[in-house]
Motif scaffolding. Structure first.
Motif, PDB file in Angstrom:
ATOM      1  N   ARG A  10     -18.283  57.384  39.699  1.00  0.00           N
ATOM      2  CA  ARG A  10     -17.198  58.333  39.454  1.00  0.00           C
ATOM      3  C   ARG A  10     -17.698  59.732  39.787  1.00  0.00           C
ATOM      4  O   ARG A  10     -18.627  60.243  39.166  1.00  0.00           O
ATOM      5  CB  ARG A  10     -16.747  58.231  38.001  1.00  0.00           C
ATOM      6  N   HIS A  11     -17.076  60.349  40.803  1.00  0.00           N
ATOM      7  CA  HIS A  11     -17.439  61.710  41.217  1.00  0.00           C
ATOM      8  C   HIS A  11     -16.702  62.756  40.389  1.00  0.00           C
ATOM      9  O   HIS A  11     -17.207  63.858  40.189  1.00  0.00           O
ATOM     10  CB  HIS A  11     -17.135  61.914  42.700  1.00  0.00           C
ATOM     11  N   GLN A  12     -15.505  62.394  39.938  1.00  0.00           N
ATOM     12  CA  GLN A  12     -14.705  63.306  39.115  1.00  0.00           C
ATOM     13  C   GLN A  12     -14.053  62.475  38.018  1.00  0.00           C
ATOM     14  O   GLN A  12     -13.435  61.446  38.293  1.00  0.00           O
ATOM     15  CB  GLN A  12     -13.625  63.978  39.962  1.00  0.00           C
ATOM     16  N   GLY A  21     -20.738  59.845  37.491  1.00  0.00           N
ATOM     17  CA  GLY A  21     -21.891  59.010  37.827  1.00  0.00           C
ATOM     18  C   GLY A  21     -21.517  57.544  37.717  1.00  0.00           C
ATOM     19  O   GLY A  21     -20.337  57.182  37.755  1.00  0.00           O
ATOM     20  N   PRO A  22     -22.507  56.649  37.560  1.00  0.00           N
ATOM     21  CA  PRO A  22     -22.201  55.223  37.424  1.00  0.00           C
ATOM     22  C   PRO A  22     -21.432  54.974  36.120  1.00  0.00           C
ATOM     23  O   PRO A  22     -21.886  55.366  35.045  1.00  0.00           O
ATOM     24  CB  PRO A  22     -23.578  54.553  37.372  1.00  0.00           C
ATOM     25  N   VAL A  23     -20.259  54.357  36.202  1.00  0.00           N
ATOM     26  CA  VAL A  23     -19.438  54.124  35.013  1.00  0.00           C
ATOM     27  C   VAL A  23     -19.194  52.641  34.747  1.00  0.00           C
ATOM     28  O   VAL A  23     -18.742  52.276  33.660  1.00  0.00           O
ATOM     29  CB  VAL A  23     -18.085  54.871  35.098  1.00  0.00           C
ATOM     30  N   ALA A  24     -19.484  51.778  35.731  1.00  0.00           N
ATOM     31  CA  ALA A  24     -19.255  50.336  35.551  1.00  0.00           C
ATOM     32  C   ALA A  24     -20.069  49.573  36.577  1.00  0.00           C
ATOM     33  O   ALA A  24     -20.470  50.130  37.610  1.00  0.00           O
ATOM     34  CB  ALA A  24     -17.767  50.003  35.703  1.00  0.00           C
ATOM     35  N   GLU A  25     -20.306  48.303  36.264  1.00  0.00           N
ATOM     36  CA  GLU A  25     -20.958  47.420  37.232  1.00  0.00           C
ATOM     37  C   GLU A  25     -20.138  46.143  37.323  1.00  0.00           C
ATOM     38  O   GLU A  25     -19.386  45.803  36.409  1.00  0.00           O
ATOM     39  CB  GLU A  25     -22.388  47.105  36.810  1.00  0.00           C
ATOM     40  N   ILE A  57      -6.498  50.807  40.880  1.00  0.00           N
ATOM     41  CA  ILE A  57      -6.289  51.234  39.497  1.00  0.00           C
ATOM     42  C   ILE A  57      -7.301  52.291  39.055  1.00  0.00           C
ATOM     43  O   ILE A  57      -6.956  53.267  38.409  1.00  0.00           O
ATOM     44  CB  ILE A  57      -6.367  50.014  38.537  1.00  0.00           C
ATOM     45  N   HIS A  58      -8.563  52.107  39.411  1.00  0.00           N
ATOM     46  CA  HIS A  58      -9.624  52.974  38.873  1.00  0.00           C
ATOM     47  C   HIS A  58     -10.205  53.970  39.877  1.00  0.00           C
ATOM     48  O   HIS A  58     -11.052  54.782  39.512  1.00  0.00           O
ATOM     49  CB  HIS A  58     -10.757  52.115  38.310  1.00  0.00           C
ATOM     50  N   GLY A  59      -9.762  53.912  41.135  1.00  0.00           N
ATOM     51  CA  GLY A  59     -10.304  54.807  42.152  1.00  0.00           C
ATOM     52  C   GLY A  59      -9.821  56.236  42.048  1.00  0.00           C
ATOM     53  O   GLY A  59     -10.500  57.157  42.504  1.00  0.00           O
ATOM     54  N   HIS A  60      -8.667  56.442  41.435  1.00  0.00           N
ATOM     55  CA  HIS A  60      -8.101  57.791  41.243  1.00  0.00           C
ATOM     56  C   HIS A  60      -8.133  58.597  42.540  1.00  0.00           C
ATOM     57  O   HIS A  60      -8.599  59.737  42.578  1.00  0.00           O
ATOM     58  CB  HIS A  60      -8.817  58.537  40.121  1.00  0.00           C
ATOM     59  N   GLY A  61      -7.657  57.951  43.612  1.00  0.00           N
ATOM     60  CA  GLY A  61      -7.535  58.662  44.891  1.00  0.00           C
ATOM     61  C   GLY A  61      -8.843  59.124  45.483  1.00  0.00           C
ATOM     62  O   GLY A  61      -8.897  60.170  46.123  1.00  0.00           O
ATOM     63  N   GLY A  62      -9.924  58.389  45.273  1.00  0.00           N
ATOM     64  CA  GLY A  62     -11.229  58.742  45.823  1.00  0.00           C
ATOM     65  C   GLY A  62     -12.175  59.378  44.819  1.00  0.00           C
ATOM     66  O   GLY A  62     -13.338  59.622  45.134  1.00  0.00           O
ATOM     67  N   ALA A  63     -11.710  59.635  43.603  1.00  0.00           N
ATOM     68  CA  ALA A  63     -12.575  60.217  42.578  1.00  0.00           C
ATOM     69  C   ALA A  63     -13.638  59.222  42.122  1.00  0.00           C
ATOM     70  O   ALA A  63     -14.691  59.615  41.624  1.00  0.00           O
ATOM     71  CB  ALA A  63     -11.754  60.688  41.377  1.00  0.00           C
ATOM     72  N   THR A  64     -13.359  57.917  42.286  1.00  0.00           N
ATOM     73  CA  THR A  64     -14.310  56.854  41.947  1.00  0.00           C
ATOM     74  C   THR A  64     -14.425  55.935  43.152  1.00  0.00           C
ATOM     75  O   THR A  64     -13.411  55.542  43.734  1.00  0.00           O
ATOM     76  CB  THR A  64     -13.829  56.062  40.720  1.00  0.00           C
TER      77      THR A  64
END
Length: 129
Positions: A10-12, A21-25, A57-64
């Motif tokens: 997650r960049h934002q 940073g890393p939020v899931a695997e 669902i979790h990419g938030h338009g490139g934020a993740t």
């Protein structure tokens, strides 16, 4: 193709919950399904039909973004699975069907305790030995 591990980076933090940073695997299985494990104070595991759904669902338009930990493997002839859409539907088995009544404790039963072999725990018919 074989199973493949990844992390969500997650960049934002759009939601203000997980941080950056890393939020899931996770792992993508040979049929494309994905299991995802979230880091943090309240870890959660979710299952998805594919990585595209996770990103939608979790990419938030490139934020993740997805960071693959394993290289993409080509088709593996030993692990070739047919697509789920091509498999015939399979009904759930009747888990409660029995051909004959079975006594759960034949050494200690001296009377009929009901159709399932024992009275429910809240019943006044329950016998303790």
């Amino acid at each position: 193709m074989s199973s493949r591990r990844f992390r969500l980076i997650r960049h934002q933090d759009v939601s203000g919950v997980s941080g950056t940073g890393p939020v899931a695997e996770g792992v993508q299985f040979t049929d494309g399904a994905v299991a995802l494990r979230w880091y943090g104070d309240y870890p959660t595991t979710t299952v998805w039909d594919g990585i595209e759904s996770v990103v939608a669902i979790h990419g938030h338009g490139g934020a993740t973004v997805v960071e693959w930990l394993d290289p993409e493997a080509g088709p593996d002839p030993d692990l070739r699975l047919p697509p789920r859409e091509s498999l015939p539907p399979r009904p759930w088995p009747d888990l409660h069907a029995t051909t004959e009544r079975q006594d759960p404790d034949p050494l200690h039963s001296d009377r009929d305790l009901g159709p399932h072999g024992a009275a429910p725990p809240w019943s006044s018919e329950r016998v303790f030995r």
